[in-house]
Design a protein around this motif. Structure first.
Motif, PDB file in Angstrom:
ATOM      1  N   ASP A 283       1.264   3.650   3.025  1.00  7.22           N
ATOM      2  CA  ASP A 283       0.676   3.871   1.705  1.00  7.22           C
ATOM      3  C   ASP A 283       1.643   3.417   0.618  1.00  7.22           C
ATOM      4  OD1 ASP A 283      -1.434   4.960  -0.014  1.00  7.22           O
ATOM      5  OD2 ASP A 283       0.008   6.519  -0.518  1.00  7.22           O
ATOM      6  N   ALA A 284       2.930   3.564   0.879  1.00  2.00           N
ATOM      7  CA  ALA A 284       3.943   3.104  -0.083  1.00  2.00           C
ATOM      8  C   ALA A 284       4.018   1.582  -0.140  1.00  2.00           C
ATOM      9  CB  ALA A 284       5.309   3.696   0.272  1.00  2.00           C
TER      10      ALA A 284
ATOM     11  N   LEU B 241       2.450   7.587   5.336  1.00  2.00           N
ATOM     12  CA  LEU B 241       2.993   7.618   3.970  1.00  2.00           C
ATOM     13  C   LEU B 241       3.721   6.305   3.656  1.00  2.00           C
ATOM     14  CD1 LEU B 241       4.425  11.283   3.858  1.00  2.00           C
ATOM     15  CD2 LEU B 241       2.396  10.422   2.659  1.00  2.00           C
ATOM     16  N   PHE B 242       4.509   5.812   4.613  1.00  2.00           N
ATOM     17  CA  PHE B 242       5.219   4.549   4.406  1.00  2.00           C
ATOM     18  C   PHE B 242       4.239   3.389   4.200  1.00  2.00           C
ATOM     19  CE2 PHE B 242       9.218   6.503   5.801  1.00  2.00           C
ATOM     20  CZ  PHE B 242      10.119   5.839   4.990  1.00  2.00           C
TER      21      PHE B 242
ATOM     22  N   TYR C 269       7.763   6.023  -4.925  1.00  2.00           N
ATOM     23  CA  TYR C 269       6.677   6.690  -4.201  1.00  2.00           C
ATOM     24  C   TYR C 269       6.766   8.192  -4.449  1.00  2.00           C
ATOM     25  CZ  TYR C 269       3.183   7.564  -0.631  1.00  2.00           C
ATOM     26  OH  TYR C 269       2.026   7.948   0.022  1.00  2.00           O
TER      27      TYR C 269
ATOM     28  N   LEU D   8      17.000  -6.732  -1.238  1.00  2.00           N
ATOM     29  CA  LEU D   8      15.700  -7.404  -1.203  1.00  2.00           C
ATOM     30  C   LEU D   8      14.825  -7.001  -2.386  1.00  2.00           C
ATOM     31  CD1 LEU D   8      13.787  -9.200   0.610  1.00  2.00           C
ATOM     32  CD2 LEU D   8      12.959  -7.067   1.618  1.00  2.00           C
TER      33      LEU D   8
ATOM     34  N   PHE E 209      12.668   7.776   2.883  1.00  2.00           N
ATOM     35  CA  PHE E 209      12.214   6.840   1.853  1.00  2.00           C
ATOM     36  C   PHE E 209      13.404   6.268   1.078  1.00  2.00           C
ATOM     37  CE2 PHE E 209       7.805   8.293   2.352  1.00  2.00           C
ATOM     38  CZ  PHE E 209       7.129   7.109   2.142  1.00  2.00           C
TER      39      PHE E 209
ATOM     40  N   LEU F 126      13.560   2.956  -1.409  1.00  2.00           N
ATOM     41  CA  LEU F 126      12.650   3.347  -2.480  1.00  2.00           C
ATOM     42  C   LEU F 126      13.244   4.433  -3.380  1.00  2.00           C
ATOM     43  CD1 LEU F 126      10.719   2.134  -0.187  1.00  2.00           C
ATOM     44  CD2 LEU F 126       8.913   3.349  -1.387  1.00  2.00           C
TER      45      LEU F 126
ATOM     46  N   TYR G 269      10.432  -0.814   7.666  1.00  2.00           N
ATOM     47  CA  TYR G 269      11.285   0.329   7.970  1.00  2.00           C
ATOM     48  C   TYR G 269      10.957   0.835   9.363  1.00  2.00           C
ATOM     49  CZ  TYR G 269      14.184   4.433   7.203  1.00  2.00           C
ATOM     50  OH  TYR G 269      15.178   5.384   7.297  1.00  2.00           O
ATOM     51  N   VAL G 270      12.008   1.097  10.133  1.00  2.00           N
ATOM     52  CA  VAL G 270      11.829   1.540  11.513  1.00  2.00           C
ATOM     53  C   VAL G 270      11.890   3.062  11.596  1.00  2.00           C
ATOM     54  CG1 VAL G 270      12.814   1.518  13.836  1.00  2.00           C
ATOM     55  CG2 VAL G 270      12.804  -0.587  12.473  1.00  2.00           C
ATOM     56  N   LEU G 271      10.845   3.654  12.154  1.00  2.00           N
ATOM     57  CA  LEU G 271      10.876   5.070  12.526  1.00  2.00           C
ATOM     58  C   LEU G 271      11.025   5.121  14.040  1.00  2.00           C
ATOM     59  CD1 LEU G 271       7.942   6.649  10.462  1.00  2.00           C
ATOM     60  CD2 LEU G 271      10.396   6.821   9.993  1.00  2.00           C
TER      61      LEU G 271
ATOM     62  N   GLU H 294       2.187  10.843  10.589  1.00  2.00           N
ATOM     63  CA  GLU H 294       1.963  11.199   9.180  1.00  2.00           C
ATOM     64  C   GLU H 294       2.980  10.489   8.282  1.00  2.00           C
ATOM     65  OE1 GLU H 294      -0.510  12.786   7.932  1.00  2.00           O
ATOM     66  OE2 GLU H 294      -1.273  14.270   9.340  1.00  2.00           O
ATOM     67  N   VAL H 295       4.226  10.451   8.698  1.00  2.00           N
ATOM     68  CA  VAL H 295       5.259   9.793   7.882  1.00  2.00           C
ATOM     69  C   VAL H 295       5.009   8.287   7.844  1.00  2.00           C
ATOM     70  CG1 VAL H 295       7.730   9.308   7.671  1.00  2.00           C
ATOM     71  CG2 VAL H 295       6.960  11.598   8.286  1.00  2.00           C
TER      72      VAL H 295
ATOM     73  N   LEU I  28       4.951  -0.393   2.644  1.00  2.00           N
ATOM     74  CA  LEU I  28       5.880  -0.947   3.630  1.00  2.00           C
ATOM     75  C   LEU I  28       5.191  -1.275   4.950  1.00  2.00           C
ATOM     76  CD1 LEU I  28       7.742   0.762   1.617  1.00  2.00           C
ATOM     77  CD2 LEU I  28       9.425   0.667   3.448  1.00  2.00           C
TER      78      LEU I  28
ATOM     79  N   LEU J 209       9.541  -6.056   3.232  1.00  2.00           N
ATOM     80  CA  LEU J 209      10.181  -4.741   3.313  1.00  2.00           C
ATOM     81  C   LEU J 209       9.562  -3.942   4.457  1.00  2.00           C
ATOM     82  CD1 LEU J 209      12.271  -2.883   1.924  1.00  2.00           C
ATOM     83  CD2 LEU J 209      10.383  -1.950   0.566  1.00  2.00           C
TER      84      LEU J 209
ATOM     85  N   ARG K 282      18.076  -3.850   2.487  1.00  2.00           N
ATOM     86  CA  ARG K 282      16.750  -3.565   1.920  1.00  2.00           C
ATOM     87  C   ARG K 282      16.840  -3.442   0.402  1.00  2.00           C
ATOM     88  NH1 ARG K 282      16.425  -0.613   6.857  1.00  2.00           N
ATOM     89  NH2 ARG K 282      17.464   1.177   5.909  1.00  2.00           N
TER      90      ARG K 282
ATOM     91  N   LEU L 275       1.262  15.785   6.600  1.00  2.00           N
ATOM     92  CA  LEU L 275       2.443  16.165   7.384  1.00  2.00           C
ATOM     93  C   LEU L 275       2.582  17.674   7.543  1.00  2.00           C
ATOM     94  CD1 LEU L 275       5.173  15.334   8.731  1.00  2.00           C
ATOM     95  CD2 LEU L 275       6.207  15.526   6.460  1.00  2.00           C
TER      96      LEU L 275
END
Lengths: 207, 207
Positions: free
Chosen positions: B100-101, B97-98, A62, A25, A98, A103, B62-64, B93-94, B103, B60, A22, A73
């Motif tokens: 919003d960033a 945020l991601f 961020y 990238l 993050f 990031l 990301y896995v939660l 919630e997280v 991703l 980009l 990442r 959260l």
């Protein structure tokens, strides 16, 4: 065996795309810039200025703002000592995610206790946690009082306010110290420049 | 006025770099791909495959993962109904945020109850929450049983297990439905392709 609280049933899944890929990238290194200091010390101002400066350099950052996160959260947390610690812990965990995503995560919280900040530092490798201390005198912060909270605290209408009737423990070994020079506070741009220089010199602005 | 739990003292700070600018920087649209389904339905497999496919296209993501997050952010939660709901809320919630960033955040959780998933959907604008239902028959999931949990549940050694003695509520209006064709399960690559097509057709792969 019960399903209630048995960590043996919680497995770890490794995904194939890792942090290094990442980072390559987007040509930067994920990290956490943790801004700590009194209310009114300029944390949010630095966070915004730094975010803008990094964006102008094509870097993806961020801001996790302590207050903002309490609207989402952490909206189920209050201001008891336990809840404050949990507030910081959750922000630390999210900031770590993050950073893992690649990031430059800018966390801005009073985070008055050393142990809470150190717990967040311990979530990452040491080099990826960049502690920025807004080393401003209390009288400067109180003079600004942008939210009117010092006034309330001095009037006894706000209890447990950091710097007034609750302690702030300054960092012992922070990476960046932001302070006045000859009694003059640095501008937002100067503060951001100080952090960007650190990030640049330590290789965070390239993969 | 007390500092304990008074939201009046929690301000919202608006930063100057917005979601649109971040999206432009990395040429994609932030969103949440929420993968729901039974244990063994292939959620983690799809999450990994999708993450890899998006990365190969220069995006980009990301896995939660529900299990992974329980080792960090949600390590203080168990498996009571309240804790399960809180587990999903925090991931929602997280993920928000991601998104919003900027991703493409891939959240992979059993998330058996419709109300919990809908609460996460409500955190975003509707179009940015992409619900993917792993619509696999229970017998297929149980036949795979990659973690040996169905066996424990059938033996009565694991209580409240989704699909056995706790309900799974299938989505009513999910964006993407992953299912068998003529009794054959799609490959990881086919599943990822189905989601990537959706993302592409709906403009998420460009700013």
């Amino acid at each position: 065996m019960s399903v209630t609280g048995n960590p043996a049933n919680v497995f770890w899944h490794e995904c194939t795309v890792g942090k290094a890929e990442r980072q390559k990238l987007i040509n930067q290194q994920g990290c956490v810039v943790w801004i700590t200091g009194l209310s009114g010390s300029g944390k949010s101002t630095l966070a915004c200025s730094l975010d803008r400066e990094l964006h102008s350099r094509g870097k993806l950052s961020y801001v996790l703002d302590g207050d903002n996160v309490r609207h989402g959260l952490n909206k189920n947390l209050g201001f008891s000592p336990e809840d404050r610690t949990e507030n910081i812990r959750r922000v630390g965990e999210v900031a770590t995610l993050f950073a893992d995503a690649g990031l430059i995560c800018i966390a801005s919280l009073i985070s008055p206790y050393r142990k809470d900040r150190d717990a967040c530092r311990a979530m990452l490798t040491d080099a990826n946690f960049i502690e920025v201390f807004m080393n401003m005198p209390l009288e400067v912060c109180e003079g600004r009082d942008p939210k009117g909270l010092y006034k309330l605290a001095r009037a006894g209408k706000l209890k447990g306010f950091t710097g007034i009737d609750d302690p702030y423990e300054p960092p012992l070994n922070c990476e960046i110290n932001i302070e006045q020079k000859d009694g003059v506070c640095p501008t937002p741009s100067e503060m951001a420049g100080q952090v960007v220089s650190y990030l640049d010199e330590n290789g965070f602005l390239h993969a």
